[in-house]
Design a protein around this motif. Structure first.
Motif, short mmCIF file in Angstrom:
data_model
loop_
_atom_site.label_atom_id
_atom_site.label_comp_id
_atom_site.label_asym_id
_atom_site.label_seq_id
_atom_site.Cartn_x
_atom_site.Cartn_y
_atom_site.Cartn_z
N TRP A 1 -3.83 4.37 -0.82
CA TRP A 1 -4.02 2.95 -1.11
C TRP A 1 -4.34 2.15 0.13
O TRP A 1 -5.09 1.17 0.09
CB TRP A 1 -2.77 2.39 -1.81
N GLU A 2 -3.81 2.58 1.25
CA GLU A 2 -4.16 1.92 2.51
C GLU A 2 -5.65 2.07 2.79
O GLU A 2 -6.32 1.10 3.19
CB GLU A 2 -3.34 2.53 3.65
N HIS A 3 -6.18 3.25 2.53
CA HIS A 3 -7.60 3.50 2.74
C HIS A 3 -8.45 2.69 1.74
O HIS A 3 -9.47 2.10 2.11
CB HIS A 3 -7.92 4.98 2.60
N ILE A 4 -8.02 2.66 0.49
CA ILE A 4 -8.77 1.92 -0.53
C ILE A 4 -8.82 0.43 -0.17
O ILE A 4 -9.86 -0.23 -0.27
CB ILE A 4 -8.15 2.13 -1.92
N GLU A 5 -7.67 -0.12 0.23
CA GLU A 5 -7.61 -1.53 0.61
C GLU A 5 -8.53 -1.82 1.81
O GLU A 5 -9.23 -2.83 1.84
CB GLU A 5 -6.17 -1.90 0.96
N ARG A 6 -8.51 -0.92 2.78
CA ARG A 6 -9.34 -1.11 3.97
C ARG A 6 -10.83 -1.08 3.62
O ARG A 6 -11.62 -1.89 4.10
CB ARG A 6 -9.03 -0.03 5.00
N LEU A 7 -11.20 -0.14 2.75
CA LEU A 7 -12.60 -0.03 2.34
C LEU A 7 -13.05 -1.27 1.57
O LEU A 7 -14.18 -1.75 1.74
CB LEU A 7 -12.80 1.22 1.48
N ARG A 8 -12.17 -1.79 0.73
CA ARG A 8 -12.53 -2.98 -0.04
C ARG A 8 -12.76 -4.17 0.90
O ARG A 8 -13.68 -4.97 0.70
CB ARG A 8 -11.43 -3.32 -1.05
N GLU A 9 -11.92 -4.28 1.92
CA GLU A 9 -12.06 -5.39 2.86
C GLU A 9 -13.29 -5.22 3.75
O GLU A 9 -14.04 -6.17 3.98
CB GLU A 9 -10.80 -5.49 3.73
N GLN A 10 -13.50 -3.99 4.25
CA GLN A 10 -14.60 -3.77 5.20
C GLN A 10 -15.95 -3.67 4.52
O GLN A 10 -16.95 -4.17 5.04
CB GLN A 10 -14.32 -2.50 6.01
N GLN A 11 -16.01 -3.00 3.36
CA GLN A 11 -17.28 -2.76 2.68
C GLN A 11 -17.59 -3.82 1.62
O GLN A 11 -18.70 -3.88 1.11
CB GLN A 11 -17.26 -1.38 2.00
N GLU A 12 -16.59 -4.64 1.26
CA GLU A 12 -16.73 -5.63 0.19
C GLU A 12 -17.20 -4.97 -1.10
O GLU A 12 -18.06 -5.50 -1.82
CB GLU A 12 -17.69 -6.75 0.61
N THR A 13 -16.64 -3.80 -1.36
CA THR A 13 -17.00 -3.03 -2.56
C THR A 13 -16.13 -3.45 -3.73
O THR A 13 -14.92 -3.61 -3.59
CB THR A 13 -16.81 -1.53 -2.30
N PRO B 1 4.73 10.29 -2.86
CA PRO B 1 4.71 8.87 -2.46
C PRO B 1 4.03 8.61 -1.13
O PRO B 1 3.34 7.60 -0.96
CB PRO B 1 6.20 8.52 -2.40
N HIS B 2 4.20 9.51 -0.16
CA HIS B 2 3.59 9.31 1.16
C HIS B 2 2.06 9.32 1.06
O HIS B 2 1.38 8.44 1.60
CB HIS B 2 4.05 10.41 2.11
N ASN B 3 1.51 10.32 0.36
CA ASN B 3 0.06 10.41 0.23
C ASN B 3 -0.51 9.28 -0.63
O ASN B 3 -1.62 8.80 -0.38
CB ASN B 3 -0.34 11.77 -0.36
N ARG B 4 0.25 8.86 -1.63
CA ARG B 4 -0.20 7.73 -2.45
C ARG B 4 -0.31 6.47 -1.60
O ARG B 4 -1.29 5.72 -1.71
CB ARG B 4 0.78 7.49 -3.61
N ALA B 5 0.69 6.23 -0.75
CA ALA B 5 0.66 5.05 0.12
C ALA B 5 -0.52 5.11 1.07
O ALA B 5 -1.21 4.10 1.29
CB ALA B 5 1.97 4.94 0.89
N ASN B 6 -0.77 6.29 1.62
CA ASN B 6 -1.91 6.44 2.54
C ASN B 6 -3.23 6.20 1.83
O ASN B 6 -4.15 5.55 2.37
CB ASN B 6 -1.90 7.85 3.15
#
Length: 218
Positions: free
Chosen positions: A70-82, A63-68
């Motif tokens: 998803w945090e990275h995926i969300e950040r990339l989607r916001e920053q890169q607009e991918t 669960p800890h690594n999954r949360a981390n």
């Protein structure tokens, strides 16, 4: 198609954004599962694509690594607009993060909508009302007036009547007023908002666990 200078700069940018900076000199074989998943994402993002596919990126993670992740995926989607197309068997992930959910069964798309709309139209909220046994018939009549898929559970002195409702949190106050007008004393009331697992079961008639077991058996 990237030159050495651009590829090096991009690699540094991605290792920093995906928390891989301290691992640049390590062999891939020494990385943990979560670190390898983040490295896979970094590789896919090297050339700044407008579209990226992720195939069950969090499978096997704690669960800890999954949360981390998803945090990275969300950040990339916001920053890169991918635009991210992602497959997952963890339906709570799709519920929490996806702007649009497609349910695929035997290779066919059988649902395509937002998670909220799928839950509202295909599953419905579940309301359970507990009343004294002598009021069971009157309570059932009121609940049946707006609910569907009604079930009744008899206790020693109390009866619980449950059913599916559209917009359960909005329906419950109305339901309690109608029961009061009918002279029914409500002992307890509960609203359960459906999950995408409920949607999947409603669409296919079987749970994800049964699906997985059948695949293993095959």
């Amino acid at each position: 198609g990237m030159n050495s200078a651009n590829s090096l700069a991009r690699a540094r940018e991605l290792t920093k954004s995906l928390d891989l900076t301290s691992m640049e000199k390590r062999k891939v074989s020494t990385l943990s599962g979560g670190q390898r998943r983040r490295l896979d994402i970094a590789l896919g993002l090297m050339h700044s694509p407008g579209l990226i596919f992720l195939d069950e990126p969090s499978t096997g993670m704690d669960p800890h690594n999954r949360a981390n992740l998803w945090e990275h995926i969300e950040r990339l989607r916001e920053q890169q607009e991918t635009t991210i197309v992602l497959t997952t068997h963890y339906l709570e992930e799709a519920d929490a993060y996806a702007e649009r959910v497609l349910v695929i069964d035997h290779g066919q798309i059988i649902a395509n909508d937002t998670a909220a709309n799928l839950k509202a139209t295909l599953a419905g909220d579940r309301i359970a009302i507990t009343v004294d046994g002598v009021n069971a018939a009157a309570a059932s009549a009121v609940v049946a007036g707006r609910g569907r898929e009604l079930t009744t559970t008899n206790g020693s002195r109390e009866v619980t009547i449950a059913g599916r409702f559209d917009q359960g949190t909005r329906t419950l106050p109305w339901l309690l007023r109608e029961l009061d007008h009918a002279g029914v004393d409500v002992r307890a009331a509960d609203v359960r908002v459906p999950t995408l697992d409920d949607v999947f079961l409603s669409l296919t008639g079987r749970s994800l666990r049964e699906e997985a077991e059948s695949e293993v058996a095959a």
